[in-house]
Scaffold this motif. Sequence first.
Motif, PDB file in Angstrom:
ATOM      1  N   GLU A   2       0.839  -1.194   0.000  1.00 31.71           N
ATOM      2  CA  GLU A   2       0.000   0.000   0.000  1.00 31.71           C
ATOM      3  C   GLU A   2       0.877   1.248   0.000  1.00 31.71           C
ATOM      4  N   ARG A  59       1.336   4.024   1.580  1.00 24.26           N
ATOM      5  CA  ARG A  59       1.093   4.717   2.858  1.00 24.26           C
ATOM      6  C   ARG A  59       2.358   4.649   3.685  1.00 24.26           C
ATOM      7  N   GLY A  72      -2.534  12.839  -1.027  1.00 25.76           N
ATOM      8  CA  GLY A  72      -2.309  12.490  -2.419  1.00 25.76           C
ATOM      9  C   GLY A  72      -0.863  12.341  -2.813  1.00 25.76           C
ATOM     10  N   THR A 102      -0.464   9.522  -5.503  1.00 18.93           N
ATOM     11  CA  THR A 102      -1.237   8.301  -5.312  1.00 18.93           C
ATOM     12  C   THR A 102      -2.503   8.315  -6.173  1.00 18.93           C
ATOM     13  N   ARG A 103      -3.014   7.113  -6.401  1.00 17.48           N
ATOM     14  CA  ARG A 103      -4.262   6.935  -7.121  1.00 17.48           C
ATOM     15  C   ARG A 103      -4.959   5.731  -6.524  1.00 17.48           C
ATOM     16  N   ASP A 104      -6.266   5.795  -6.426  1.00 13.43           N
ATOM     17  CA  ASP A 104      -7.022   4.718  -5.808  1.00 13.43           C
ATOM     18  C   ASP A 104      -6.695   3.376  -6.462  1.00 13.43           C
ATOM     19  N   GLY A 105      -6.350   2.408  -5.625  1.00 11.46           N
ATOM     20  CA  GLY A 105      -6.075   1.062  -6.096  1.00 11.46           C
ATOM     21  C   GLY A 105      -4.649   0.830  -6.549  1.00 11.46           C
ATOM     22  N   GLU A 106      -3.857   1.895  -6.736  1.00 10.75           N
ATOM     23  CA  GLU A 106      -2.476   1.729  -7.189  1.00 10.75           C
ATOM     24  C   GLU A 106      -1.581   1.362  -6.022  1.00 10.75           C
ATOM     25  N   LYS A 107      -0.671   0.412  -6.245  1.00  6.73           N
ATOM     26  CA  LYS A 107       0.221  -0.052  -5.185  1.00  6.73           C
ATOM     27  C   LYS A 107       1.670   0.004  -5.641  1.00  6.73           C
TER      28      LYS A 107
END
Length: 214
Positions: A6, A8, A27, A42-47
């Motif tokens: 993730e 984060r 972001g 960041t972008r939703d779902g990107e890891k």
Amino acid sequence: MFGEHELRTKFIKIGSTKIHLLEASPGLVRYRRENVEKLIKTRDGEKLKVLPAPAVGYGVRLLMVKLREPIVIPPKDSLSGFIDVPMEVEVKVGGTTIDRFHVSREKYALYGTIEAGAIARYHVGNFGIDEPDSIGVLRVVISNPSAEWKTLEKLVMPIWNSTMYYSPERAYYPLTVVTLKNHIPEVNNTGKAPKEGLIPVGPGDALPNFLMRW
């Protein structure tokens, strides 16, 4: 360690190397490793993907492993086992590589003659029946179809464009077969997984067979 992470705040440890992810602002995530630092939107779902890569270093095409103990094989017989080997780590977001580094000391050696040889990644490795407790692992099958006893002192294999496999804690080169015949060992990087349950990096294509002339 290997796999998807993730985007984060967290630490990712690969051997003695640490990757630090820090949420800098909404972001944005800051990526740090030693003197490497990058900002990732960041972008939703990107890891973040931490993947093993072959130890090509400065662009070499061969890995040369000198066996700490040469292996002697009887006629019409074979032996399967594992060798600890160097590898590298590629860090990607989406399809873009943002970092690449090695996790062991880089060593290189000349394979062959000065006139016709090539620079190879060099490593002194241990062969064993059981899988070693190392980050980089090579499973090798040594086959002696001849009518004579044969000795294998080193292994030279093509690694450029080689696929890799991984578990969360280890990286694996494809299953490699060494055939001892006609006084010139033939090495086949099969592209196949060395054991079940591993995750591939790219297609499992075999590389052209390599003749160890020296």
